[in-house]
Design an enzyme around this catalytic site. Structure first.
Site, PDB file in Angstrom:
ATOM      1  N   HIS A  60     -17.297  57.442 -12.885  1.00 41.85           N
ATOM      2  CA  HIS A  60     -18.565  57.628 -13.391  1.00 41.85           C
ATOM      3  C   HIS A  60     -19.519  56.732 -12.538  1.00 41.85           C
ATOM      4  O   HIS A  60     -20.663  56.961 -12.331  1.00 41.85           O
ATOM      5  CB  HIS A  60     -18.518  57.188 -15.056  1.00 41.85           C
ATOM      6  CG  HIS A  60     -19.686  57.323 -15.652  1.00 41.85           C
ATOM      7  ND1 HIS A  60     -20.228  58.351 -16.638  1.00 41.85           N
ATOM      8  CD2 HIS A  60     -21.023  56.514 -15.432  1.00 41.85           C
ATOM      9  CE1 HIS A  60     -21.440  58.244 -16.961  1.00 41.85           C
ATOM     10  NE2 HIS A  60     -21.709  56.989 -16.396  1.00 41.85           N
ATOM     11  N   GLU A  61     -19.145  55.442 -12.678  1.00 40.06           N
ATOM     12  CA  GLU A  61     -20.225  54.225 -11.895  1.00 40.06           C
ATOM     13  C   GLU A  61     -20.197  54.568 -10.459  1.00 40.06           C
ATOM     14  O   GLU A  61     -21.413  54.356 -10.050  1.00 40.06           O
ATOM     15  CB  GLU A  61     -19.579  52.924 -12.107  1.00 40.06           C
ATOM     16  CG  GLU A  61     -19.518  52.663 -13.647  1.00 40.06           C
ATOM     17  CD  GLU A  61     -20.612  52.618 -14.594  1.00 40.06           C
ATOM     18  OE1 GLU A  61     -21.811  52.484 -13.773  1.00 40.06           O
ATOM     19  OE2 GLU A  61     -20.605  52.618 -15.865  1.00 40.06           O
ATOM     20  N   HIS A  64     -22.821  57.198  -9.732  1.00 42.24           N
ATOM     21  CA  HIS A  64     -24.347  56.693  -9.710  1.00 42.24           C
ATOM     22  C   HIS A  64     -24.679  56.059  -8.432  1.00 42.24           C
ATOM     23  O   HIS A  64     -25.756  56.259  -7.807  1.00 42.24           O
ATOM     24  CB  HIS A  64     -24.510  55.726 -10.905  1.00 42.24           C
ATOM     25  CG  HIS A  64     -24.594  56.185 -12.380  1.00 42.24           C
ATOM     26  ND1 HIS A  64     -25.409  57.378 -12.670  1.00 42.24           N
ATOM     27  CD2 HIS A  64     -23.765  56.060 -13.371  1.00 42.24           C
ATOM     28  CE1 HIS A  64     -25.355  57.380 -13.948  1.00 42.24           C
ATOM     29  NE2 HIS A  64     -24.159  56.817 -14.549  1.00 42.24           N
TER      30      HIS A  64
END
Length: 256
Positions: A60-61, A64
């Site tokens: 998820h990170e 980004h």
């Protein structure tokens, strides 16, 4: 020589970290234990879900960061965000500690988030950077639901498929929560570049309390019923039976 050192550093910054590799190995080994029935089913499912959840938070990170990098922010590489190392994020407690705690205590896929992104030109790029993280959770949820729906879980593999179903439940909750337009969450970040500056000035002080606002919303019975009804409805539509999610929850809490 300086150019060679710089190139080596850039490659190292994009190479998966040993921490992330260890999480993937733990996830695979726990999945094998669930599949074969080796050891305690509850402990195996617990490790499988926790390791899988942490891997998804890393991805998820990373999503980004990689979209920010491709949008022009080279600082994310220098900060180590492209290495998938959870220890490199600006706030590991917020990104990993708090979401893991809520999984352990409440079975809620709380979205994390502590990747600092620099200046990126264009509103569309800002929106894409914010959307990248939740899309990873959506992808995980779709993949896990498809696996359960296509496999037709058998009784002898119940522990494995219960773990997969419960992990899918966490991914759906994380995706839906993170897409809510609450200041401090990715859902608000998607809309933020398009909002009037006057609105942003008013909402700026609320950003630090986004999680508290999220908890307050879930505390409202009507909102709670709507939210978890949407989660279960999504899973049922994806071919994941409720009883399998409940079995995963029971096995995950092997200590109770």
């Amino acid at each position: 020589m300086a150019d060679l050192n710089t190139t080596a550093q850039q490659r190292a910054a994009r190479r998966p970290s040993p921490t992330f590799v260890a999480l993937v190995v733990a996830f695979a080994l726990a999945g094998w234990a669930c599949w074969t029935g080796w050891g305690s089913p509850g402990v195996a499912v617990f490790l499988f879900v926790v390791a899988g959840w942490l891997v998804s938070l890393c991805l998820h990170e990373f999503a980004h960061a990689v979209v920010a990098y491709r949008s022009g922010d080279r600082s994310v590489a220098a900060r180590g965000y492209l290495s998938l190392d959870p220890l490199k994020y600006s706030d590991p407690l917020l990104s990993f500690g708090l979401p893991l705690l809520f999984v352990l205590l409440g079975g809620i896929g709380l979205p994390g988030g502590a990747v600092w992104v620099g200046a990126i030109p264009g509103r569309v790029r800002h929106t894409l950077v914010s959307a990248a993280g939740p899309l990873v959770n959506v992808a995980w949820a779709v993949l896990l639901m498809a696996a359960v729906a296509s496999a037709g879980p058998s009784p002898e593999r119940e522990a494995f498929w219960a773990g997969v179903a419960y992990l899918a439940f966490l991914q759906v909750t994380a995706a839906l929560l993170n897409l809510l337009p609450v200041p401090g969450l990715d859902g608000f970040g998607i809309l933020e570049p398009w909002l009037p500056r006057s609105w942003l000035r008013v909402l700026a002080p609320v950003r630090a309390y986004g999680y508290l606002l999220l908890f307050a919303l879930l505390w409202v019975p009507e909102v709670n019923r709507w939210f978890f009804g949407t989660v279960l409805g999504t899973l049922l539509a994806g071919g994941v039976p409720v009883h399998l999610i409940a079995a995963g929850d029971d096995l995950f809490r092997f200590w109770s």
